[in-house]
Design a protein around this motif. Sequence first.
Motif, PDB file in Angstrom:
ATOM      1  N   THR A   1      -2.980  -0.463  -4.189  1.00 53.31           N
ATOM      2  CA  THR A   1      -4.165   0.165  -3.619  1.00 53.31           C
ATOM      3  C   THR A   1      -5.115   0.650  -4.711  1.00 53.31           C
ATOM      4  N   GLU A   2      -4.572   1.230  -5.767  1.00 55.73           N
ATOM      5  CA  GLU A   2      -5.423   1.650  -6.879  1.00 55.73           C
ATOM      6  C   GLU A   2      -6.115   0.462  -7.542  1.00 55.73           C
ATOM      7  N   ALA A   3      -5.384  -0.641  -7.703  1.00 57.77           N
ATOM      8  CA  ALA A   3      -5.959  -1.829  -8.339  1.00 57.77           C
ATOM      9  C   ALA A   3      -7.037  -2.465  -7.470  1.00 57.77           C
ATOM     10  N   ALA A   4      -7.040  -2.166  -6.175  1.00 55.19           N
ATOM     11  CA  ALA A   4      -8.028  -2.739  -5.263  1.00 55.19           C
ATOM     12  C   ALA A   4      -9.402  -2.096  -5.398  1.00 55.19           C
ATOM     13  N   LEU A   5      -9.511  -1.050  -6.194  1.00 59.89           N
ATOM     14  CA  LEU A   5     -10.801  -0.386  -6.459  1.00 59.89           C
ATOM     15  C   LEU A   5     -11.506   0.052  -5.182  1.00 59.89           C
ATOM     16  N   GLY A   6     -10.731   0.573  -4.250  1.00 59.46           N
ATOM     17  CA  GLY A   6     -11.309   1.091  -3.017  1.00 59.46           C
ATOM     18  C   GLY A   6     -11.478   0.068  -1.913  1.00 59.46           C
ATOM     19  N   ARG A   7     -11.165  -1.190  -2.194  1.00 56.36           N
ATOM     20  CA  ARG A   7     -11.277  -2.232  -1.171  1.00 56.36           C
ATOM     21  C   ARG A   7     -10.005  -2.259  -0.323  1.00 56.36           C
ATOM     22  N   PRO A   8     -10.090  -2.759   0.925  1.00 59.11           N
ATOM     23  CA  PRO A   8      -8.913  -2.760   1.797  1.00 59.11           C
ATOM     24  C   PRO A   8      -7.780  -3.642   1.271  1.00 59.11           C
ATOM     25  N   VAL A   9      -6.567  -3.213   1.562  1.00 60.48           N
ATOM     26  CA  VAL A   9      -5.359  -3.971   1.225  1.00 60.48           C
ATOM     27  C   VAL A   9      -4.613  -4.253   2.519  1.00 60.48           C
ATOM     28  N   LEU A  10      -4.278  -5.518   2.744  1.00 61.17           N
ATOM     29  CA  LEU A  10      -3.501  -5.935   3.909  1.00 61.17           C
ATOM     30  C   LEU A  10      -2.119  -6.354   3.430  1.00 61.17           C
ATOM     31  N   GLU A  11      -1.083  -5.849   4.064  1.00 59.75           N
ATOM     32  CA  GLU A  11       0.289  -6.223   3.707  1.00 59.75           C
ATOM     33  C   GLU A  11       0.653  -7.499   4.467  1.00 59.75           C
ATOM     34  N   PHE A  12       0.988  -8.561   3.720  1.00 58.09           N
ATOM     35  CA  PHE A  12       1.241  -9.889   4.293  1.00 58.09           C
ATOM     36  C   PHE A  12       2.668 -10.379   4.022  1.00 58.09           C
ATOM     37  N   GLY A  13       3.615  -9.496   3.754  1.00 56.75           N
ATOM     38  CA  GLY A  13       4.866  -9.946   3.156  1.00 56.75           C
ATOM     39  C   GLY A  13       6.045 -10.159   4.067  1.00 56.75           C
ATOM     40  N   MET A  14       5.863 -10.146   5.384  1.00 58.54           N
ATOM     41  CA  MET A  14       7.008 -10.205   6.280  1.00 58.54           C
ATOM     42  C   MET A  14       7.886 -11.435   6.059  1.00 58.54           C
ATOM     43  N   ARG A  15       7.280 -12.579   5.862  1.00 53.91           N
ATOM     44  CA  ARG A  15       8.061 -13.816   5.836  1.00 53.91           C
ATOM     45  C   ARG A  15       9.005 -13.917   4.650  1.00 53.91           C
ATOM     46  N   ARG A  16       8.748 -13.151   3.598  1.00 52.06           N
ATOM     47  CA  ARG A  16       9.638 -13.215   2.435  1.00 52.06           C
ATOM     48  C   ARG A  16      10.371 -11.899   2.196  1.00 52.06           C
ATOM     49  N   ALA A  17      10.244 -10.973   3.109  1.00 51.62           N
ATOM     50  CA  ALA A  17      10.984  -9.715   2.992  1.00 51.62           C
ATOM     51  C   ALA A  17      12.433  -9.928   3.410  1.00 51.62           C
ATOM     52  N   ALA A  18      13.255  -8.909   3.200  1.00 50.07           N
ATOM     53  CA  ALA A  18      14.689  -9.005   3.473  1.00 50.07           C
ATOM     54  C   ALA A  18      14.977  -8.723   4.946  1.00 50.07           C
ATOM     55  N   GLU A  19      14.887  -9.737   5.777  1.00 49.19           N
ATOM     56  CA  GLU A  19      15.159  -9.689   7.204  1.00 49.19           C
ATOM     57  C   GLU A  19      14.548  -8.453   7.841  1.00 49.19           C
ATOM     58  N   ARG A  20      15.374  -7.576   8.451  1.00 46.26           N
ATOM     59  CA  ARG A  20      14.809  -6.400   9.123  1.00 46.26           C
ATOM     60  C   ARG A  20      14.212  -5.385   8.150  1.00 46.26           C
ATOM     61  N   GLY A  21      14.486  -5.583   6.865  1.00 47.41           N
ATOM     62  CA  GLY A  21      13.831  -4.760   5.867  1.00 47.41           C
ATOM     63  C   GLY A  21      12.327  -4.942   5.871  1.00 47.41           C
ATOM     64  N   ALA A  22      11.850  -6.023   6.501  1.00 46.30           N
ATOM     65  CA  ALA A  22      10.407  -6.239   6.587  1.00 46.30           C
ATOM     66  C   ALA A  22       9.714  -5.091   7.304  1.00 46.30           C
ATOM     67  N   ASP A  23      10.344  -4.565   8.343  1.00 44.99           N
ATOM     68  CA  ASP A  23       9.715  -3.466   9.088  1.00 44.99           C
ATOM     69  C   ASP A  23       9.649  -2.196   8.237  1.00 44.99           C
ATOM     70  N   ALA A  24      10.730  -1.920   7.501  1.00 48.15           N
ATOM     71  CA  ALA A  24      10.715  -0.765   6.602  1.00 48.15           C
ATOM     72  C   ALA A  24       9.684  -0.963   5.507  1.00 48.15           C
ATOM     73  N   ALA A  25       9.556  -2.195   5.013  1.00 48.09           N
ATOM     74  CA  ALA A  25       8.575  -2.478   3.968  1.00 48.09           C
ATOM     75  C   ALA A  25       7.160  -2.291   4.485  1.00 48.09           C
ATOM     76  N   THR A  26       6.911  -2.714   5.710  1.00 47.35           N
ATOM     77  CA  THR A  26       5.573  -2.559   6.284  1.00 47.35           C
ATOM     78  C   THR A  26       5.198  -1.087   6.384  1.00 47.35           C
ATOM     79  N   ARG A  27       6.086  -0.284   6.957  1.00 46.89           N
ATOM     80  CA  ARG A  27       5.763   1.140   7.095  1.00 46.89           C
ATOM     81  C   ARG A  27       5.569   1.781   5.718  1.00 46.89           C
ATOM     82  N   ALA A  28       6.423   1.422   4.760  1.00 41.07           N
ATOM     83  CA  ALA A  28       6.297   1.994   3.422  1.00 41.07           C
ATOM     84  C   ALA A  28       4.991   1.566   2.759  1.00 41.07           C
TER      85      ALA A  28
END
Length: 519
Positions: free
Chosen positions: A163-190
């Motif tokens: 988020t800091e590297a985005a210089l104030g621009r929006p960041v979208l989390e796109f990582g579900m397909r390569r996350a660790a199974e149900r860990g994807a939901d925890a990763a999204t919230r985090a």
Amino acid sequence: MAPQRPGPQLTDGILSTDFYQLTMAQLYFRAGLADRPARFEHFFRSYPDYGRHQAGYCVAAGLAPFVRWMNSVRPTGADLDALAEHRSTSGGPLFGDDFLGWFADLDFSALTVDAVPEGRVVHPNTPITVVEGPLAAAQLLESPLLNRLNFPTLIATKASRVTEAALGRPVLEFGMRRAAERGADAATRAALVGGANSTSNTAAGYAAGIDPSGTHAHSMIQAYLALGEGERAAFQAYSDVYPDDCLLLVDTVDTLNSGVPNAIAVFEQLRRRGHRPVGIRLDSGDLAYLAIQAARQLDEAGFEDTTIVLSSRLDELTMWQITHQIQEEASQEGLRASAVIDRLVFGVGSRLTTSDGSPSLDGVYKLVALQRDGAWQPAIKRSDTPEKVLNPGKKRLWRVTDRRGMATADVLSTVDETLEPGRDVELHHHSRPDVGRVLSATDWEQAEELTVRVVDGGRIVSDGGQEALDDLDEIGARRVADVAALGPGVRRLVNPHTYHVSITDAVWKLKQSLLADLE
């Protein structure tokens, strides 16, 4: 061969723990120690190191889901059956009926939990979570607590840096397909805790009260190409269904000679029909160069306000490189670099949800005190590695700030100490006994205690209850304030300055005395 057990019935319940927690619990039960008051602290030992770059702070995350699990989990019949069937090497039951009777009535309502609230900046060797109560129950909480807090803290830290590297621009989390199974939901919230604005993870997004984001994949374009209708037809079809949400992926064929021109042609039709196109997405190639060229084409067609979404193996360092390149090259195309950067959106996927380069946080859960004869006795653990020697006893965690409001140190004191402004404080390095300093009264203006009571008697006692614990707006505001209070050197993406973590003279003396007693 071991007997087959109905595994799916046991997952995510009270047996979702390391097995030795159960063997210790039975020992404590048999020894009459199960109900003895104990105090454990959860902390991590070092910041994530991603290889080419390193974190200089972490962001606490995962508390609300953990507390929700802790307050609801109970042993089930399937749990008890699984333990009853477990055999020792001699063939007899490993767990006795007396222990199983105790375990059947187990809940965690006798425990108290103090914690640093989610979203706050945290540092190594400082207690993020403190659990106090009966020894056996507190011991059984170790593995699920570490499982539910270490990973979210790791991902929230990565997201904050992104988020800091985005210089104030929006960041979208796109990582579900390569996350660790149900860990994807925890990763999204985090990731949302760490500052991401939205997610492609539909269920987790809705659960967090946020509309998920996404448009279409390359396969949609490929389908129209296979049917002989082409990229333009695919874009047209998409715009017909989503005229007010039209964002087109333009790199399936040829980004600058096909994708962007075809997108512009569809955008012109939308404009004539009274709709405002959203923008394009770039998912391959030299993203900085392509963003500049696409911006030039869009500007020339009168679409200066359209968004350019960038994706493809992004992380904070890559994003910094992209924005730096745009700042250097945009003027060569007659564009203002700020105008190009101000229309960017970053889609960050696998490198965020897997914390690429540093896939685990070395969080631990250690016994620091135990009651004997009604008095608290500090517990110590010795190690040949100085960083692994515990800071013993019941303690308080303070954040010291200077007159500018900038954080200068996190300090561990004994439970009886209060850091009061206006006086010098003798401090020691948290793990190196030969390093110390005096914090002059003129160098600090305020000390804030960081941990708050969250759970007591099976009830959430923090202000606002579970709903407040889960409030991502409040969590985000805490993160923004805490990160802003860090010095630029600590926030640096590469080789950050080391933030001071210290212990008071009283904690240091207690630690040295206990170590001397072990010799």
